[in-house]
Design an enzyme around this catalytic site. Structure first.
Site, PDB file in Angstrom:
ATOM      1  CE  LYS A 146      -3.923  -2.304   2.154  1.00  0.00           C
ATOM      2  NZ  LYS A 146      -3.360  -3.637   1.978  1.00  0.00           N
ATOM      3  CD  GLU A 173      -4.445   5.941   5.233  1.00  0.00           C
ATOM      4  OE1 GLU A 173      -5.662   5.833   5.028  1.00  0.00           O
ATOM      5  OE2 GLU A 173      -3.581   5.753   4.361  1.00  0.00           O
ATOM      6  CD  GLU A 225     -10.989  -0.923  -1.095  1.00  0.00           C
ATOM      7  OE1 GLU A 225     -11.115  -0.344  -0.003  1.00  0.00           O
ATOM      8  OE2 GLU A 225     -11.093  -2.160  -1.234  1.00  0.00           O
ATOM      9  CD  GLU A 258      -6.891  -1.071   0.743  1.00  0.00           C
ATOM     10  OE1 GLU A 258      -5.834  -1.280   1.341  1.00  0.00           O
ATOM     11  OE2 GLU A 258      -7.961  -1.622   1.029  1.00  0.00           O
ATOM     12  CG  ASN A 301      -8.367  -4.259  -2.214  1.00  0.00           C
ATOM     13  OD1 ASN A 301      -9.336  -3.598  -1.900  1.00  0.00           O
ATOM     14  ND2 ASN A 301      -7.392  -4.531  -1.352  1.00  0.00           N
ATOM     15  CD  GLU A 361     -16.250  -5.479  -1.910  1.00  0.00           C
ATOM     16  OE1 GLU A 361     -15.441  -4.544  -1.847  1.00  0.00           O
ATOM     17  OE2 GLU A 361     -16.142  -6.522  -1.223  1.00  0.00           O
ATOM     18  NE  ARG A 414     -18.496  -8.320   2.508  1.00  0.00           N
ATOM     19  CZ  ARG A 414     -17.178  -8.108   2.417  1.00  0.00           C
ATOM     20  NH1 ARG A 414     -16.366  -8.700   3.273  1.00  0.00           N
ATOM     21  NH2 ARG A 414     -16.691  -7.316   1.480  1.00  0.00           N
ATOM     22  NE  ARG A 459     -53.876 -22.460  45.076  1.00  0.00           N
ATOM     23  CZ  ARG A 459     -53.135 -22.964  46.059  1.00  0.00           C
ATOM     24  NH1 ARG A 459     -51.865 -23.225  45.868  1.00  0.00           N
ATOM     25  NH2 ARG A 459     -53.669 -23.231  47.233  1.00  0.00           N
ATOM     26  CG  ASP A 460     -55.107 -26.351  47.901  1.00  0.00           C
ATOM     27  OD1 ASP A 460     -53.891 -26.615  47.920  1.00  0.00           O
ATOM     28  OD2 ASP A 460     -55.809 -26.308  48.924  1.00  0.00           O
ATOM     29  CB  ALA A 461     -57.592 -30.251  43.467  1.00  0.00           C
ATOM     30  CD  GLN A 491     -50.001 -26.161  46.786  1.00  0.00           C
ATOM     31  OE1 GLN A 491     -50.389 -25.229  46.098  1.00  0.00           O
ATOM     32  NE2 GLN A 491     -49.561 -26.003  48.022  1.00  0.00           N
ATOM     33  NE  ARG A 500     -47.111 -19.463  49.982  1.00  0.00           N
ATOM     34  CZ  ARG A 500     -46.346 -20.076  49.095  1.00  0.00           C
ATOM     35  NH1 ARG A 500     -45.281 -19.462  48.602  1.00  0.00           N
ATOM     36  NH2 ARG A 500     -46.627 -21.296  48.679  1.00  0.00           N
ATOM     37  CG  ASP A 555     -48.675 -14.293  58.512  1.00  0.00           C
ATOM     38  OD1 ASP A 555     -47.726 -13.945  57.778  1.00  0.00           O
ATOM     39  OD2 ASP A 555     -48.521 -14.712  59.676  1.00  0.00           O
ATOM     40  CE  LYS A 581     -54.019 -21.295  53.386  1.00  0.00           C
ATOM     41  NZ  LYS A 581     -54.384 -22.204  52.295  1.00  0.00           N
ATOM     42  CG  HIS A 600     -59.222 -23.925  51.746  1.00  0.00           C
ATOM     43  ND1 HIS A 600     -59.158 -24.288  50.431  1.00  0.00           N
ATOM     44  CD2 HIS A 600     -58.110 -24.462  52.347  1.00  0.00           C
ATOM     45  CE1 HIS A 600     -58.055 -25.013  50.220  1.00  0.00           C
ATOM     46  NE2 HIS A 600     -57.411 -25.122  51.378  1.00  0.00           N
ATOM     47  CG  HIS A 648     -56.552 -29.655  52.562  1.00  0.00           C
ATOM     48  ND1 HIS A 648     -55.824 -29.912  51.435  1.00  0.00           N
ATOM     49  CD2 HIS A 648     -56.406 -28.322  52.802  1.00  0.00           C
ATOM     50  CE1 HIS A 648     -55.259 -28.793  50.999  1.00  0.00           C
ATOM     51  NE2 HIS A 648     -55.600 -27.804  51.828  1.00  0.00           N
ATOM     52  CB  THR A 702     -46.736 -22.690  52.651  1.00  0.00           C
ATOM     53  OG1 THR A 702     -47.072 -24.035  52.341  1.00  0.00           O
ATOM     54  CG2 THR A 702     -45.421 -22.333  51.994  1.00  0.00           C
TER      55      THR A 702
END
Length: 1179
Positions: A152, A236, A311, A324, A326, A332, A377, A571-573, A575, A644, A678, A741, A771, A773, A908
């Site tokens: 170059k 340069e 270029e 330069e 090439n 390209e 590219r 859910r709870d069933a 679980q 909770r 709670d 509960k 609620h 069980h 829990t």
């Protein structure tokens, strides 16, 4: 060394250099007869080799490929008529730079000419000379011209002589850092280093100040040496924000030179071109004439032969500067071919044979611009990580095609291995159209059709470029990418199909990813969904809530005639019975039936509690998405969740604003009723949860956790008076609904009448919800007693999901109340249909079904008071720990542990604390008396210690003494509400951190998931990154994977269905992987899966853990060039730690923090994969 900058001194230097090139003089053609070429070798690899082979085939010329040891599987060697190994035993790049081997292959196989392609030896004069010395023609300029143009510095001197403007710079390669410093003093910053013997951005570094000079000099030198075999640099002045315009030239052996117009290559990163355009958009015609004229003038001056590129940089004032030449074909060149209809490779070969340009019909006045062409590219680089190269195996490759699209590629095919040894270019995509916007539209469409899986690509980035208005309608300069950071906001690729195959392959190789309690297999029978009528569902209680608000809703519930039911099946069933493992996939299937046939339910309990973290932790699905999807399918029935209190849906304390924010987001996503409780009935914690739910606009249902027996005069701690006092405070606090509960199922019929009767008398206007069980089997009787005593709502589960540790049977309650004042209005026939679905669905969860180890409920719950869900879990745990025959002892120990802790409310997380202590006692053969006696010396479970410290609140009656003091000794104690002292959570900072870690596609729901469960959310995101959303798989496939030869369908979304067949599973390879083969939509696919069992016996480089701040991982696959630190060394944030090289590009890994280097895991020449651990730093 004396440096000469600019001006006439360059001409003097050039004249001296002319003498140096006299040794090439004998190569100037003495005759110009036509000599046909019959066999061509390409001294290159990849797509350019294939491009030349195709041109040769079109011209009837036989082709020869060369390849390195690392390229044995590459496509270019298969596309040639012959292929030969070169550079045996050499490093990958060095093989293609080994001139003796290349010449030997050429001479031994009667090769007439060698095409150098681009890169490697294409601009090496000694290679062109070696070809000539061996009697093989070099398809390119003469060695003399290659010498002049390839250097170059000399090319610059020639340009000055020709009167072509140049950028100020050195006229010879610099030899030291001092030379660079001298230049910088003369011309000031910014400056740029360039490789003297190659291009393509290698060895090119911009320096903006003295502090960057030394590091960039060394990096540029090292890159140039690795890429071109010579580290020489020149320097340069760096012109800021120029356009990069290059002109295609073509010359013959007779002095004819033409240009084929220009290309705009301004869109670059790291000085490497990303997108090229021909012709340059909005280029002044006079400037075009100057550029092309100067290019031809320079080429004629040196007697340029064959194809080349001149270029230029064009500044903001329209001035152009030569940079330069090439002396080769460019990557390209394709866009020039598309707009001029000139095959440049054909022309190269014909010129080499001795044809003149006029003979080829290539006169300047015949060259016309026709439309516009754009080349992108496509590389295996990750734009989101600074374009770091990616390597690996291409699992899927599908290209974009169609009118106006050309593809030039080599390694772009399914199964191709992308190595770190060579350039990251995967395929060149060229789009042509009548103008720039048309070509851009075609390119965007083609890129959108690409599917590349297994390695990252820059396609999303390219699509952003193509959509940019400046690109489409204006002009761009070399700073376009740096100044448009929105280009890096990338639309994530979904890659759903291939990720699913990875998941299925992982299950086939390693078994289920969610822990399996027993060896039972999921049922192979899918449940049948009962018929659902067309049209929308009938109105339900949710319409009342939406219309009249929480207060009006509560009044409507209280005025309702008959008993209302809440269904816990969602859910709870599960679980309680199935370890919370029921997936959204199966809930969604039955949801429309529930919406149409159970619209008179008070609510569906379907969210919160353990389902939140289990969804992410074990089911790999988003709990928020579950809520959203069920809300869309069941718009008419209110949803209820378990909150909770101050713990929200977690097991720890959160800042108050986190609880408020959680409730707000839950309400926005469709939650209606918040059952707030709670675990210790600690009022301060409950009040916070109630306030948060109320502020969000939800129905507040304050739940009193029940334990003991109000009908037993001997048990006075939790007496009727205790519950009445609690209820008073909760009603005073403004609860809309009052709930009992009974999580262990301790409410007996008589206690139900006493408690609910007293509450109804005290609070005649407040709806009461109960609620329980059914662990002891008395649940139906207890709930009917509650209803008779004045309860408005009781909890039930559909029959096939009821009983034992779940809720009482829906069918039993409906049948018993039918025809009475408590009539539920629920159709018993529909209950049967509903139950039938769940009876079969339950079989899908056989590995988690409590009946695998527990065959019935047990009335001893009245003694041990174990909550329903925990009863099931303890039973599983006892069996998994080999204590199945000691479960009776575990239950007794639970009762003793409860007494040790002061007789707690057990739900829990307090129930877990009691359970942990119970198992601790059984495992260590400790009695209650021994624990009390040795409390100051035993190592208790952490949950027990934190409870005694006050982490979950203050239990009714206070902490047990002296047990508490003996356990805690000098440990700190928390006084008052645990979360009250926590600083507010910074959600904006959290969101920012999540976007940094997981990309921009972070939702408010994601932020809340991370706030509640940071580690679980991190693991969930990593799972989805690897395997995608797996909720589209049926449950058997999700848990157990497919059988070999099994065919099945997976619906990704409406209208998109995958047809999959599992074909085979391969043997273990050296990397500890097995290849699993599938047929996907009729095409063969395979995935490589690590065999986790085998991996334990094999040694692999450790990976950096992303959540460990001091573990520094490799940002890309590659080889370690240099380690810059030692163990024990102190480093500062931003300090270079090591240098990696991949695909001929070097990357400096900098320290993300200050600290001490604890351990270095690599050394120079170590080969690394992405995220391999480089070193560890302690702060």
């Amino acid at each position: 060394m004396l440096l000469r900058f600019g001006g006439t001194r360059g001409i003097l230097l050039f004249r001296r250099r002319v003498g140096l090139s006299c040794r090439f003089a004998h190569l100037v053609p003495q005759s110009t007869e036509y000599r046909p070429i019959k066999k061509v070798m390409v001294a290159n690899r990849g797509e350019i080799a294939i491009r030349v082979f195709r041109a040769c085939t079109e011209l009837g010329i036989r082709t020869v490929a060369v390849y390195s040891e690392q390229d044995t599987g590459q496509m270019h060697r298969q596309k040639a008529d012959e292929a030969y190994l070169i550079g045996k035993g050499l490093p990958p790049v060095a093989a293609y730079l080994h001139i003796p081997d290349i010449i030997k292959v050429a001479t031994e196989n009667n090769v007439d000419a060698i095409h150098p392609g681009y890169g490697f030896l294409s601009e090496r004069a000694d290679f062109a000379q070696a070809c000539a010395d061996s009697g093989v023609r070099f398809i390119g300029p003469s060695p003399e011209v290659v010498q002049k143009m390839g250097d170059k510095v000399e090319a610059r001197a020639l340009a000055i002589t020709a009167g072509v403007p140049v950028v100020p710079g050195t006229h010879a390669p610099i030899t030291s850092l001092q030379d660079a410093q001298e230049f910088a003093k003369t011309y000031d910053f910014p400056i740029i280093f360039k490789a003297a013997y190659g291009g393509g951005g290698r060895g090119m570094r911009v320096v903006k100040g003295y502090e960057e000079l030394e590091e960039n000099y060394h990096r540029a030198y090292s890159e140039a040496l690795a890429a071109f075999g010579n580290g020489a640099l020149f320097v340069e002045k760096f012109i800021e924000k120029p356009r990069h315009i290059e002109v295609q030239i073509l010359g013959d052996k007779y002095g004819n030179v033409i240009h084929l117009y220009e290309r705009d290559c301004s869109i670059q990163r790291r000085h490497q071109k990303v997108v090229e355009i021909a012709p340059a958009a909005q280029l002044d015609p006079q400037l075009r004439d100057r550029l092309t004229s100067d290019s031809v003038k320079l080429a004629r001056q040196v007697g340029y032969e064959n194809a080349g590129t001149v270029e230029f940089l064009v500044d903001k004032q329209g001035k152009h500067y030569f940079i330069e030449v090439n002396s080769r074909l460019q990557v390209e060149h394709t866009v020039t071919e598309e707009i001029t209809d000139v095959d440049l490779v054909h022309a190269q070969i014909r010129v080499c044979e001795g044809r003149s340009l006029p003979e080829l019909g290539l006169d300047q006045d015949k060259i016309r611009i026709n439309g516009c062409a754009i080349q992108c590219r496509v590389t295996t680089e990750d734009p989101s990580r600074g374009f770091q190269p990616d390597t690996g195996r291409i699992e899927v490759f599908r290209s974009g095609e169609g009118m106006g699209i050309r593809l030039d590629s080599a390694s772009a095919f399914q199964g191709a291995i992308i190595s770190p040894h060579y350039d990251s270019l995967l395929v060149k995509v060229i789009a042509s159209g009548k103008d720039h916007p048309t070509a851009a539209t075609k390119m965007h469409r083609a890129l959108s059709e690409f599917r590349v899986r297994g390695v990252k690509t820059n396609i999303p980035f390219l699509q952003n470029v193509l959509s940019n208005s400046q690109f489409l309608y204006g002009t761009v300069d070399t700073q376009f990418i740096d100044e448009n950071q929105k280009l890096f906001i990338l639309k994530p690729t979904q890659n759903r199909a291939q990720k699913l195959l990875h998941y299925l392959g992982h299950i086939m190789v390693n078994g289920p990813m969610t822990p399996i309690a027993v060896k039972a297999k999921p049922s192979s029978v899918d449940p049948v969904i009962p018929p659902v009528p067309l049209g929308g569902p009938p109105m339900g209680f949710r319409e009342v809530l939406l219309k009249e608000g929480p207060e009006g809703f509560a009044k409507a519930v209280r005025k309702h005639q008959g008993l209302l039911l809440m269904d816990t099946t969602f859910r709870d069933a599960h679980q309680s019975l199935l370890a919370t493992r029921v997936r959204t996939h199966d809930l969604k299937k039955i949801a429309p039936f529930v919406s149409h046939n159970f619209n008179n339910l008070f609510s569906l309990e379907n969210w919160g509690g353990a389902t939140f973290d289990v969804a992410m932790r074990f089911l790999s699905e988003c709990p928020w998405k579950r809520l959203q999807e069920l809300r869309a399918l069941i718009p008419n029935v209110p949803f209820q969740m378990l909150l909770r209190g101050a713990n929200a849906v977690g097991y720890t304390n959160y800042p108050d604003n986190a609880v408020f924010k959680f409730c707000e987001v839950a309400k926005e996503n469709g939650m209606d009723i918040f059952r707030v409780f709670d675990s210790l009935n600690y009022i301060p914690n409950m009040l916070l949860g109630m306030e948060a739910a109320g502020a969000a606009g939800g129905v507040v249902e304050a739940a009193i956790s029940y334990t003991g027996d109000v009908s037993d005069p001997m048990r006075q701690k939790y007496s009727l008076e205790y519950y009445m006092d609690l209820a008073n405070e909760l009603v005073k606090a403004g609860t809309h609904i009052l709930s009992i509960k009974d999580m262990a199922g301790l409410l007996k019929p008589e206690a139900s009448r006493l408690l609910i009767g007293a509450l109804r008398d005290r609070f005649p206007d407040i709806p009461i919800h109960v609620h329980t069980h059914d662990t002891a089997g008395a649940g139906v009787a207890a709930m009917l007693a509650c209803a008779e005593a004045g309860a408005d709502i009781v909890d039930v589960a559909v029959d096939s999901m009821a009983g034992m540790t779940s809720q009482p049977s829906m069918g039993a309650i409906v049948a018993c109340a039918r025809g009475t004042r408590l009539d539920t209005g629920v159709s018993l026939d529909k209950v049967f249909d509903y139950s039938e679905y769940w009876e079969v669905a339950r079989g899908l969860y056989a590995p988690f079904d409590c009946t695998a180890t527990m065959k019935s409920g047990n009335a001893d719950v009245y003694e041990n008071e174990i909550p329903g869900g925990q009863y099931t879990n303890l039973h599983f745990q006892a069996h998994s720990m080999g204590l199945g025959n000691k479960f009776k002892e575990v239950k007794k120990a639970y009762a003793e542990a409860n007494k040790l802790l002061g007789d707690l409310i057990k739900v829990t997380p307090s129930s877990k604390i009691v359970g942990d202590l119970a198992q601790f006692m059984v495992q260590n053969n400790l009695t209650r008396a021994e624990v009390e006696q040795r409390a100051d010396e035993l190592s208790f479970p952490l949950s027990v210690v934190e409870f005694l410290q006050g982490h979950i609140g203050i239990p009714y009656g206070g902490f047990p003494e002296p047990f508490r003091s003996k356990v805690l000794k000098s440990l700190p104690r928390i006084e008052g509400r645990p979360g009250a002292s926590l600083p507010p959570m910074d959600f904006k900072a959290l969101e920012s951190d999540l976007r940094t870690a997981h990309g921009q596609d972070i939702t408010p729901e994601d932020v809340m998931s991370a706030a509640m469960y940071p580690k679980v959310f991190q693991e969930f995101k990593e799972f989805t990154s690897n395997f995608g959303p797996v909720d589209c798989l049926n449950t058997r496939l999700f848990l157990d994977g497919p059988k070999i030869a099994e065919e099945f369908q997976v619906e990704l979304e409406r209208g998109k269905t995958l047809h999959i067949k599992a074909l085979a599973m391969g043997d273990l390879n050296r990397s500890g992987q097995r290849e699993v083969f599938f047929e996907l939509n009729g095409q063969l696919r395979s995935v490589l899966v690590k065999d986790t069992a085998a991996m334990k016996e094999m040694h692999f480089h450790p990976k950096a853990l992303k959540d460990v701040r001091g573990q520094i991982g490799a940002p890309m696959p590659g080889k370690v060039v240099e380690v810059k630190v030692k163990e024990g060394q102190k480093v500062e944030k931003g300090q270079p730690l090591c240098v990696l090289s991949a695909m001929k590009m070097e990357t400096v890994v900098n320290s993300p923090l200050s600290g001490i280097v604890a351990k270095v895991h690599v050394n120079a020449d170590s080969s690394l994969e992405g995220d391999d651990l480089i070193l560890e730093i302690t702060e």
